[in-house]
Design a protein around this motif. Structure first.
Motif, PDB file in Angstrom:
ATOM      1  N   PRO A   1       6.274  -1.071 -52.414  1.00 19.68           N
ATOM      2  CA  PRO A   1       5.173  -0.840 -51.477  1.00 19.68           C
ATOM      3  C   PRO A   1       5.660  -0.339 -50.119  1.00 19.68           C
ATOM      4  CG  PRO A   1       4.876  -2.924 -52.621  1.00 19.68           C
ATOM      5  CD  PRO A   1       6.248  -2.450 -52.971  1.00 19.68           C
ATOM      6  N   ALA A   2       4.932   0.634 -49.581  1.00 21.56           N
ATOM      7  CA  ALA A   2       5.277   1.219 -48.283  1.00 21.56           C
ATOM      8  C   ALA A   2       4.517   0.505 -47.178  1.00 21.56           C
ATOM      9  CB  ALA A   2       4.933   2.699 -48.275  1.00 21.56           C
ATOM     10  N   GLU A   3       5.216   0.108 -46.123  1.00 21.50           N
ATOM     11  CA  GLU A   3       4.548  -0.602 -45.037  1.00 21.50           C
ATOM     12  C   GLU A   3       3.697   0.323 -44.180  1.00 21.50           C
ATOM     13  OE1 GLU A   3       7.270  -2.480 -42.427  1.00 21.50           O
ATOM     14  OE2 GLU A   3       8.305  -0.635 -41.854  1.00 21.50           O
ATOM     15  N   ASP A   4       3.881   1.642 -44.323  1.00 23.50           N
ATOM     16  CA  ASP A   4       3.073   2.579 -43.547  1.00 23.50           C
ATOM     17  C   ASP A   4       1.916   3.147 -44.358  1.00 23.50           C
ATOM     18  OD1 ASP A   4       4.940   3.923 -45.156  1.00 23.50           O
ATOM     19  OD2 ASP A   4       4.898   5.719 -43.891  1.00 23.50           O
ATOM     20  N   ALA A   5       1.558   2.479 -45.463  1.00 28.02           N
ATOM     21  CA  ALA A   5       0.510   2.999 -46.347  1.00 28.02           C
ATOM     22  C   ALA A   5      -0.858   2.952 -45.675  1.00 28.02           C
ATOM     23  CB  ALA A   5       0.487   2.201 -47.644  1.00 28.02           C
ATOM     24  N   VAL A   6      -1.513   4.089 -45.667  1.00 25.98           N
ATOM     25  CA  VAL A   6      -2.909   4.238 -45.245  1.00 25.98           C
ATOM     26  C   VAL A   6      -3.516   5.313 -46.140  1.00 25.98           C
ATOM     27  CG1 VAL A   6      -2.632   3.518 -42.825  1.00 25.98           C
ATOM     28  CG2 VAL A   6      -2.230   5.906 -43.469  1.00 25.98           C
ATOM     29  N   PRO A   7      -4.845   5.400 -46.240  1.00 28.44           N
ATOM     30  CA  PRO A   7      -5.448   6.450 -47.070  1.00 28.44           C
ATOM     31  C   PRO A   7      -5.042   7.841 -46.594  1.00 28.44           C
ATOM     32  CG  PRO A   7      -7.068   4.779 -46.523  1.00 28.44           C
ATOM     33  CD  PRO A   7      -5.861   4.477 -45.690  1.00 28.44           C
ATOM     34  N   LEU A   8      -4.832   8.746 -47.552  1.00 27.16           N
ATOM     35  CA  LEU A   8      -4.514  10.128 -47.193  1.00 27.16           C
ATOM     36  C   LEU A   8      -5.699  10.768 -46.473  1.00 27.16           C
ATOM     37  CD1 LEU A   8      -2.715  11.443 -50.412  1.00 27.16           C
ATOM     38  CD2 LEU A   8      -1.709  10.461 -48.348  1.00 27.16           C
ATOM     39  N   LEU A   9      -5.377  11.710 -45.607  1.00 26.43           N
ATOM     40  CA  LEU A   9      -6.406  12.414 -44.846  1.00 26.43           C
ATOM     41  C   LEU A   9      -7.130  13.425 -45.725  1.00 26.43           C
ATOM     42  CD1 LEU A   9      -4.186  12.930 -41.721  1.00 26.43           C
ATOM     43  CD2 LEU A   9      -6.298  11.607 -41.727  1.00 26.43           C
ATOM     44  N   SER A  10      -8.394  13.638 -45.431  1.00 27.11           N
ATOM     45  CA  SER A  10      -9.179  14.609 -46.201  1.00 27.11           C
ATOM     46  C   SER A  10      -9.917  15.614 -45.328  1.00 27.11           C
ATOM     47  CB  SER A  10     -10.203  13.882 -47.084  1.00 27.11           C
ATOM     48  OG  SER A  10     -11.067  13.073 -46.303  1.00 27.11           O
ATOM     49  N   GLU A  11     -10.011  15.358 -44.020  1.00 22.45           N
ATOM     50  CA  GLU A  11     -10.688  16.291 -43.118  1.00 22.45           C
ATOM     51  C   GLU A  11      -9.662  17.266 -42.546  1.00 22.45           C
ATOM     52  OE1 GLU A  11     -13.899  16.683 -42.394  1.00 22.45           O
ATOM     53  OE2 GLU A  11     -14.335  15.169 -43.930  1.00 22.45           O
TER      54      GLU A  11
ATOM     55  N   THR B   1       2.451   7.657 -20.293  1.00 19.97           N
ATOM     56  CA  THR B   1       1.058   7.714 -20.724  1.00 19.97           C
ATOM     57  C   THR B   1       0.891   7.516 -22.222  1.00 19.97           C
ATOM     58  OG1 THR B   1       0.686   9.304 -18.934  1.00 19.97           O
ATOM     59  CG2 THR B   1      -1.048   9.116 -20.585  1.00 19.97           C
ATOM     60  N   ASN B   2       1.828   8.037 -23.022  1.00 20.01           N
ATOM     61  CA  ASN B   2       1.705   7.969 -24.483  1.00 20.01           C
ATOM     62  C   ASN B   2       3.055   7.778 -25.130  1.00 20.01           C
ATOM     63  OD1 ASN B   2      -1.125   8.442 -25.480  1.00 20.01           O
ATOM     64  ND2 ASN B   2      -0.959  10.233 -24.138  1.00 20.01           N
ATOM     65  N   LEU B   3       3.043   7.198 -26.323  1.00 23.35           N
ATOM     66  CA  LEU B   3       4.202   7.113 -27.203  1.00 23.35           C
ATOM     67  C   LEU B   3       3.775   7.584 -28.586  1.00 23.35           C
ATOM     68  CD1 LEU B   3       5.553   3.602 -26.121  1.00 23.35           C
ATOM     69  CD2 LEU B   3       6.579   5.816 -25.564  1.00 23.35           C
ATOM     70  N   VAL B   4       4.741   8.008 -29.387  1.00 20.43           N
ATOM     71  CA  VAL B   4       4.447   8.489 -30.733  1.00 20.43           C
ATOM     72  C   VAL B   4       4.081   7.302 -31.615  1.00 20.43           C
ATOM     73  CG1 VAL B   4       5.370   9.696 -32.744  1.00 20.43           C
ATOM     74  CG2 VAL B   4       5.988  10.462 -30.443  1.00 20.43           C
ATOM     75  N   ARG B   5       2.942   7.429 -32.314  1.00 19.47           N
ATOM     76  CA  ARG B   5       2.436   6.280 -33.069  1.00 19.47           C
ATOM     77  C   ARG B   5       1.748   6.764 -34.360  1.00 19.47           C
ATOM     78  NH1 ARG B   5      -0.385   4.741 -29.302  1.00 19.47           N
ATOM     79  NH2 ARG B   5       1.074   3.328 -28.265  1.00 19.47           N
ATOM     80  N   PRO B   6       2.393   6.631 -35.529  1.00 15.98           N
ATOM     81  CA  PRO B   6       1.725   6.963 -36.785  1.00 15.98           C
ATOM     82  C   PRO B   6       0.482   6.104 -36.997  1.00 15.98           C
ATOM     83  CG  PRO B   6       4.095   6.782 -37.110  1.00 15.98           C
ATOM     84  CD  PRO B   6       3.799   6.256 -35.734  1.00 15.98           C
ATOM     85  N   ARG B   7      -0.399   6.542 -37.916  1.00 16.26           N
ATOM     86  CA  ARG B   7      -1.676   5.854 -38.100  1.00 16.26           C
ATOM     87  C   ARG B   7      -1.504   4.400 -38.516  1.00 16.26           C
ATOM     88  NH1 ARG B   7      -5.243   8.145 -42.234  1.00 16.26           N
ATOM     89  NH2 ARG B   7      -3.330   8.845 -43.244  1.00 16.26           N
ATOM     90  N   ALA B   8      -0.532   4.111 -39.376  1.00 17.54           N
ATOM     91  CA  ALA B   8      -0.370   2.740 -39.854  1.00 17.54           C
ATOM     92  C   ALA B   8      -0.042   1.791 -38.704  1.00 17.54           C
ATOM     93  CB  ALA B   8       0.713   2.678 -40.928  1.00 17.54           C
ATOM     94  N   TRP B   9       0.871   2.209 -37.820  1.00 25.41           N
ATOM     95  CA  TRP B   9       1.219   1.356 -36.688  1.00 25.41           C
ATOM     96  C   TRP B   9       0.069   1.301 -35.687  1.00 25.41           C
ATOM     97  CZ3 TRP B   9       4.309  -2.434 -36.437  1.00 25.41           C
ATOM     98  CH2 TRP B   9       4.652  -3.009 -35.208  1.00 25.41           C
ATOM     99  N   ALA B  10      -0.670   2.384 -35.558  1.00 21.34           N
ATOM    100  CA  ALA B  10      -1.840   2.377 -34.679  1.00 21.34           C
ATOM    101  C   ALA B  10      -2.857   1.333 -35.146  1.00 21.34           C
ATOM    102  CB  ALA B  10      -2.476   3.761 -34.650  1.00 21.34           C
TER     103      ALA B  10
END
Length: 462
Positions: free
Chosen positions: A93-103, A323-332
């Motif tokens: 299992p991947a800890e960064d798993a989120v649904p794939l994007l479709s838009e 102001t910002n840091l890089v943040r993938p969706r799973a960590w967000a």
């Protein structure tokens, strides 16, 4: 069987997939290059390549896993898909798993168009101008070395959720070294470009000629802290290292320089005393890059589950404040903070700054003017302390004029700490990182003044 197009390969991979999700992308690349030494062209070449990448997502009951397999050329599709699915089953299992994007994101590109290509013709005006520069160097008794390269890369990305995205990326660079005939003096000039139409060989050659002239007088200086003018290229090498460490997870968990003492990250903290802004924008003129993510393997800065995620303009530091840091969706999602994607360009600027490097030299009573930095290595991730060497010209400035060249130094500095000590920033201009241009060519930086740059020891390098 005729060679499959990139689009056909993507569609065949997606059709063959039996996984719970799939991302496939094909990268079609062409490249042309010139190399020269001792005032003469030595080689030229043109290359073509293809890479096919498949990311399969498999839910084995304990969570979604991802497996990536890449091949060059036109591989056996069934074997490639099977290998990717097996890699996912083996991964767990991947800890960064989120649904794939479709838009689809903005800037999805023309999926049906043929890949963009470059050729040796991109140097049609550059090469004759280079020949004239060779003649001038011979007349002066100097030697020119260097290379120029241009690539055009088209990426076609498709997903099992229906995304069909395409991006054309031109990239080019020129590096020009000037040397004395006894090789005791060496200087450098370089520039990044999209198409070589904006490259002025006479300007590059004039820069090299001037620096070689400055180098005729040699002055030895000890290690110490010096008022130092860093040109845009050196600034870009330092700021890129800071940019590459801007991972929100590492900061949130206390592992990088953007971690706040006591917990959390430093977003909202002032890093620079001057109102400096460090930003990225896929539509930045002259530095244009992809407006969506293409990810082959997950890291703290990107996730394979985020393929196709939009990469809009973002300020990393605004008016001196983080102001910002890089943040993938799973960590967000885990931190209830916004997802922020990295962008493949970087700009540092100060509002209303107009001073050129020459004007900053003229305003310097005594100090050093660098050319480039190299062999940059990280010493301490908590402070982002870096060490490296100066290269191809360290010049002494006295009374507003360059009066000679000094010995090389080993330096120790943190780019984040430097941000707080910059006392002047000049006009931002496109530049070429010297250390990192194998990976990153799209940068615009100002020359900056640091009152106490740490030259930690004298280097015997010449």
């Amino acid at each position: 069987m005729s060679r499959l197009t990139a689009q056909q390969l993507v569609e065949q991979v997606l059709a063959a997939s039996t996984a719970d999700g799939c991302v496939a992308y094909v990268v079609e690349s062409t490249e042309a290059n010139l190399r020269w030494a001792s005032n003469s062209l030595t080689t030229n070449g043109a290359m073509r390549s293809r890479q096919v990448v498949v990311v399969s997502f498999v839910d084995g009951g304990g969570g979604m896993a991802a497996g990536t397999v890449a091949r060059t050329g036109t591989p056996d599709v069934a074997a490639l898909v099977a290998a990717s699915e097996q890699a996912a089953r083996d991964a767990g299992p991947a800890e960064d798993a989120v649904p794939l994007l479709s838009e689809p994101p903005p800037g999805a590109g023309d999926w049906d168009a043929d890949p963009a290509e470059t050729s040796i013709e991109v140097f049609a005006e550059f090469a004759p101008a280079l020949g004239e520069a060779f003649g001038g160097a011979r007349d002066r008794g100097d030697l020119l070395f260097g290379y120029a390269e241009h690539s055009l890369t088209t990426t076609y990305l498709g997903t099992s959720t229906g995304l069909r995205l395409r991006h054309d990326q031109p990239s080019g660079r020129v590096e020009l070294n000037g040397k004395s005939t006894d090789f005791s003096r060496s200087v450098w000039a370089g520039v990044g470009t999209r198409d070589f139409r904006d490259v002025s060989v006479p300007d590059l050659a004039a820069d090299v000629e001037r620096k070689l002239g400055w180098s005729q007088r040699r002055v030895d200086l000890p290690a110490g802290r010096y008022e130092t003018l860093l040109p845009p290229s050196a600034v870009s090498d330092l700021m890129l290292y800071a940019y590459w460490t801007m991972e929100a997870r590492d900061a949130d968990e206390g592992r990088n320089v953007f971690a706040r003492t006591g917990g959390g990250n430093r977003i909202g903290d002032r890093l620079a005393q001057l109102p400096l802004t460090l930003r990225s924008d896929p539509a930045e003129p002259g530095l244009e890059t992809a407006a969506f993510q293409v990810v082959g393997s997950s890291s703290g800065a990107a996730s394979v589950f985020d393929n196709g995620m939009a990469t809009p303009a973002v300020d990393w530091i605004r008016d001196g404040v983080l102001t910002n840091l890089v943040r993938p969706r799973a960590w967000a999602l885990r931190t209830t903070a916004p997802a922020v994607a990295a962008v493949d360009n970087l700009v540092l600027e100060a509002p209303d700054a107009t001073a050129t490097q020459d004007e900053m030299v003229a305003a310097t009573d005594r100090g050093l003017l660098l050319t480039t930095l190299w062999y940059i290595r990280e010493v301490d991730p908590q402070t982002l302390l870096l060490t490296g060497l100066t290269r191809d010209g360290v010049f002494l400035v006295e009374g507003g004029e360059v009066t000679g060249a000094v010995n090389n130094f080993r330096w120790n500095e943190s780019p984040v700490d430097l941000l707080g000590r910059i006392s002047q920033a000049g006009r931002t201009e496109r530049t070429l990182p010297r250390e990192w241009n194998d990976w990153f060519t799209r940068a615009a930086m100002p020359p900056v003044r640091v009152p106490d740059f740490n030259m930690s020891s004298v280097s015997p390098a010449s």
